[in-house]
Design an enzyme around this catalytic site. Structure first.
Site, PDB file in Angstrom:
ATOM      1  N   CYS A 180      -6.043  -7.305  -6.484  1.00  0.00           N
ATOM      2  CA  CYS A 180      -6.014  -6.676  -5.164  1.00  0.00           C
ATOM      3  C   CYS A 180      -5.292  -7.582  -4.179  1.00  0.00           C
ATOM      4  O   CYS A 180      -4.669  -7.116  -3.240  1.00  0.00           O
ATOM      5  CB  CYS A 180      -7.441  -6.444  -4.682  1.00  0.00           C
ATOM      6  N   HIS A 181      -5.379  -8.864  -4.432  1.00  0.00           N
ATOM      7  CA  HIS A 181      -4.759  -9.805  -3.504  1.00  0.00           C
ATOM      8  C   HIS A 181      -3.236  -9.731  -3.572  1.00  0.00           C
ATOM      9  O   HIS A 181      -2.551 -10.306  -2.760  1.00  0.00           O
ATOM     10  CB  HIS A 181      -5.249 -11.220  -3.823  1.00  0.00           C
ATOM     11  N   GLU A 189      -0.428 -18.030  -7.116  1.00  0.00           N
ATOM     12  CA  GLU A 189       0.356 -17.218  -8.052  1.00  0.00           C
ATOM     13  C   GLU A 189       1.821 -17.617  -8.025  1.00  0.00           C
ATOM     14  O   GLU A 189       2.622 -17.190  -8.840  1.00  0.00           O
ATOM     15  CB  GLU A 189       0.221 -15.749  -7.653  1.00  0.00           C
ATOM     16  N   TYR A 204       0.842  -1.204   0.000  1.00  0.00           N
ATOM     17  CA  TYR A 204       0.000   0.000   0.000  1.00  0.00           C
ATOM     18  C   TYR A 204       0.872   1.246   0.000  1.00  0.00           C
ATOM     19  O   TYR A 204       0.559   2.245  -0.632  1.00  0.00           O
ATOM     20  CB  TYR A 204      -0.906  -0.006   1.219  1.00  0.00           C
ATOM     21  N   ASN A 230     -14.584  -0.921  -3.759  1.00  0.00           N
ATOM     22  CA  ASN A 230     -14.859  -1.446  -5.095  1.00  0.00           C
ATOM     23  C   ASN A 230     -14.473  -2.919  -5.233  1.00  0.00           C
ATOM     24  O   ASN A 230     -14.539  -3.474  -6.308  1.00  0.00           O
ATOM     25  CB  ASN A 230     -14.096  -0.620  -6.137  1.00  0.00           C
TER      26      ASN A 230
END
Length: 109
Positions: free
Chosen positions: A63-64, A90, A26, A48
DNA sequence: GCTTTGACTCTCG
DNA sequence: TCGAGAGCCAAAG
């Protein structure tokens, strides 16, 4: 078309830039935005996240792949557990809601 | 238009 | 090492 503030869209744009198997923080996002609104970035996702982390169409925003500044998983609309699972899929090693090879999977803009 | 909130980060104890 | 408090910015109420 843009129903969401520019700030939010910018966050999504940067998130989209993160390749698969990599993660960002972030803080990095906020820094890239030219602000220190760490909270605003996260808030943008939560607001969102409903149809974003669907990863179905081109609207996919990983987002993850956004984690805390120390590489530890923080808040997730679907639960940190789910987030860890996604990251692991991933190719990222996650241990106890923490990025194992954070330095290696950390994507730098 | 001011107040509250939020998926954060940093510092102190 | 872990826990609590303060600071910060932007959007929604």
């Amino acid at each position: 078309m843009s129903k969401i503030p520019q700030f939010y869209q910018k966050v999504y744009h940067i998130c989209r830039k993160v390749p698969k198997g990599k993660v960002t923080t972030y803080k990095a996002l906020a820094e890239k935005l030219g602000s220190k609104a760490y909270r605003a970035v996260g808030r943008a996702m939560n607001k969102n996240s409903n149809g974003i982390l669907n990863c179905k169409g081109r609207n996919m925003v990983p987002c993850h792949r956004v984690v805390g500044s120390s590489g530890h998983l923080v808040g997730f609309a679907h639960g940190l557990k789910k987030k860890a699972e996604l990251l692991r899929k991933e190719g990222i090693k996650v241990k106890n809601n923490k990025i194992k090879d954070f330095d290696k999977v950390l994507f730098r803009f």
